[in-house]
Design an enzyme around this catalytic site. Structure first.
Site, PDB file in Angstrom:
ATOM      1  N   TRP A  22       0.823  -1.216   0.000  1.00  0.00           N
ATOM      2  CA  TRP A  22       0.000   0.000   0.000  1.00  0.00           C
ATOM      3  C   TRP A  22       0.861   1.273   0.000  1.00  0.00           C
ATOM      4  O   TRP A  22       1.826   1.383   0.757  1.00  0.00           O
ATOM      5  CB  TRP A  22      -0.903  -0.004   1.239  1.00  0.00           C
ATOM      6  N   SER A  82       2.461  -7.518   1.594  1.00  0.00           N
ATOM      7  CA  SER A  82       1.414  -6.768   2.292  1.00  0.00           C
ATOM      8  C   SER A  82       0.126  -6.718   1.451  1.00  0.00           C
ATOM      9  O   SER A  82      -0.415  -7.764   1.108  1.00  0.00           O
ATOM     10  CB  SER A  82       1.947  -5.376   2.655  1.00  0.00           C
ATOM     11  N   LEU A  83      -0.336  -5.534   1.048  1.00  0.00           N
ATOM     12  CA  LEU A  83      -1.510  -5.453   0.167  1.00  0.00           C
ATOM     13  C   LEU A  83      -1.286  -6.253  -1.117  1.00  0.00           C
ATOM     14  O   LEU A  83      -2.198  -6.919  -1.613  1.00  0.00           O
ATOM     15  CB  LEU A  83      -1.808  -3.988  -0.171  1.00  0.00           C
ATOM     16  N   PHE A 143       2.489   5.598   8.268  1.00  0.00           N
ATOM     17  CA  PHE A 143       2.263   4.190   7.936  1.00  0.00           C
ATOM     18  C   PHE A 143       3.589   3.509   7.589  1.00  0.00           C
ATOM     19  O   PHE A 143       3.836   2.374   7.989  1.00  0.00           O
ATOM     20  CB  PHE A 143       1.273   4.092   6.771  1.00  0.00           C
ATOM     21  N   LEU A 144       4.461   4.213   6.870  1.00  0.00           N
ATOM     22  CA  LEU A 144       5.773   3.654   6.506  1.00  0.00           C
ATOM     23  C   LEU A 144       6.625   3.429   7.751  1.00  0.00           C
ATOM     24  O   LEU A 144       7.320   2.413   7.863  1.00  0.00           O
ATOM     25  CB  LEU A 144       6.502   4.583   5.536  1.00  0.00           C
ATOM     26  N   ALA A 145       6.573   4.362   8.689  1.00  0.00           N
ATOM     27  CA  ALA A 145       7.355   4.223   9.924  1.00  0.00           C
ATOM     28  C   ALA A 145       6.907   2.995  10.718  1.00  0.00           C
ATOM     29  O   ALA A 145       7.727   2.281  11.305  1.00  0.00           O
ATOM     30  CB  ALA A 145       7.217   5.486  10.773  1.00  0.00           C
ATOM     31  N   GLN A 147       5.976   0.271   9.538  1.00  0.00           N
ATOM     32  CA  GLN A 147       6.400  -0.949   8.861  1.00  0.00           C
ATOM     33  C   GLN A 147       7.801  -1.403   9.259  1.00  0.00           C
ATOM     34  O   GLN A 147       8.150  -2.563   9.074  1.00  0.00           O
ATOM     35  CB  GLN A 147       6.331  -0.751   7.343  1.00  0.00           C
ATOM     36  N   ASP A 207       6.989  -7.797  13.155  1.00  0.00           N
ATOM     37  CA  ASP A 207       5.987  -7.068  12.367  1.00  0.00           C
ATOM     38  C   ASP A 207       4.827  -6.598  13.255  1.00  0.00           C
ATOM     39  O   ASP A 207       4.181  -7.404  13.924  1.00  0.00           O
ATOM     40  CB  ASP A 207       5.458  -8.002  11.264  1.00  0.00           C
ATOM     41  N   HIS A 235       7.982  -5.414   9.019  1.00  0.00           N
ATOM     42  CA  HIS A 235       7.022  -5.554   7.924  1.00  0.00           C
ATOM     43  C   HIS A 235       7.676  -5.528   6.530  1.00  0.00           C
ATOM     44  O   HIS A 235       6.995  -5.771   5.546  1.00  0.00           O
ATOM     45  CB  HIS A 235       5.966  -4.446   8.033  1.00  0.00           C
TER      46      HIS A 235
END
Length: 257
Positions: A22, A82-83, A143-145, A147, A207, A235
């Site tokens: 994502w 992931s997505l 959101f990236l952080a 992961q 994760d 992640h």
């Protein structure tokens, strides 16, 4: 005009399609492309609406799978992170004859936490959707952080992911919202139990988005599949532990020969 960005590199006999997660794009695989291209013919794609695949609006999981499949080789190993793992899984369910093996990375058939099922709390995903409309870039960065949190290389891994996002035009808010909606609502646990092709699941022990508690649950639900947990990864195990990650894929391809 709708254009799906697709690039093929490498000369290996085994075709490998790589689907990102994502908010990101195919540049996320740069850290392992060179290593993998010596073993596989790699097919790099930006999912519809992400990166260089422009002109697409929000899509259902099935619509996204159909768009990607239309440009794909006739037969390949499909790897989704992931997505992207949900997209690859949907393709394996609807067109199994096109999938020689399925590899899911830091992915869950049901990302949303439910009774007796570990995952992301639905209100957290809903919060991301709300925040997207208020502060688009900061929400993606947050959101990236998440992961990479907890790994020894968390800061540089988060920086690598951020550079991947910022290197190309940002997806539209509607497309990002559509992706979150897929993460929030899709549940493929039962359908995927019927898969017959080789299925490798790779996880990061640390994760925070796909908790390691899902691993034994899926081992039990899908006894024909194989799981591998990378001890100090979160992640994005292919960024933090590229050598371990690539060797798992090469070993899989050797079993398919």
């Amino acid at each position: 005009m709708k254009t799906l960005w697709w690039q093929t590199v490498g000369t290996g006999n085994c075709h490998l399609v790589l689907l990102h997660g994502w908010g990101l794009n195919a540049e996320v695989w740069n850290c392992i492309n060179e290593e993998l291209a010596s073993h596989f013919t790699l097919h790099l794609v930006d999912l519809p609406g992400f990166g260089r695949s422009r002109g697409f609006g929000p899509m259902s999981l099935d619509e996204m799978a159909q768009q990607v499949l239309a440009a794909a080789p006739q037969n390949a190993v499909w790897l989704g992170w992931s997505l992207g793992g949900l997209v690859a899984s949907q393709i394996a369910l609807t067109r199994p004859e096109r999938v020689s093996a399925l590899v899911t990375v830091a992915s869950s058939p049901c990302f949303s936490a439910q009774a007796s099922w570990p995952g992301i709390k639905p209100d957290v995903l809903a919060g991301f959707q709300q925040q997207l409309s208020e502060d688009f870039q900061r929400t993606v960065e947050r959101f990236l952080a998440l992961q990479t949190m907890g790994t020894e290389t968390a800061r540089q891994d988060a920086r690598a992911l951020k550079q991947t996002v910022l290197s190309l035009p940002m997806p539209d808010v509607e497309v990002l919202n559509g992706g979150l909606e897929i993460l929030k609502t899709v549940d493929l646990r039962e359908p995927l139990s019927a898969l017959t092709m080789p299925h490798l699941r790779i996880y990061g022990y640390l994760d925070g988005l796909v908790p390691r508690k899902v691993v034994p649950l899926l081992d039990s639900l899908w006894p024909e599949s194989e799981s591998q947990v990378i001890a100090k990864a979160a992640h994005a195990p292919f960024i933090s532990h590229p050598a371990e990650f690539c060797s798992a894929l090469v070993a899989l391809s050797q079993r398919l020969d």
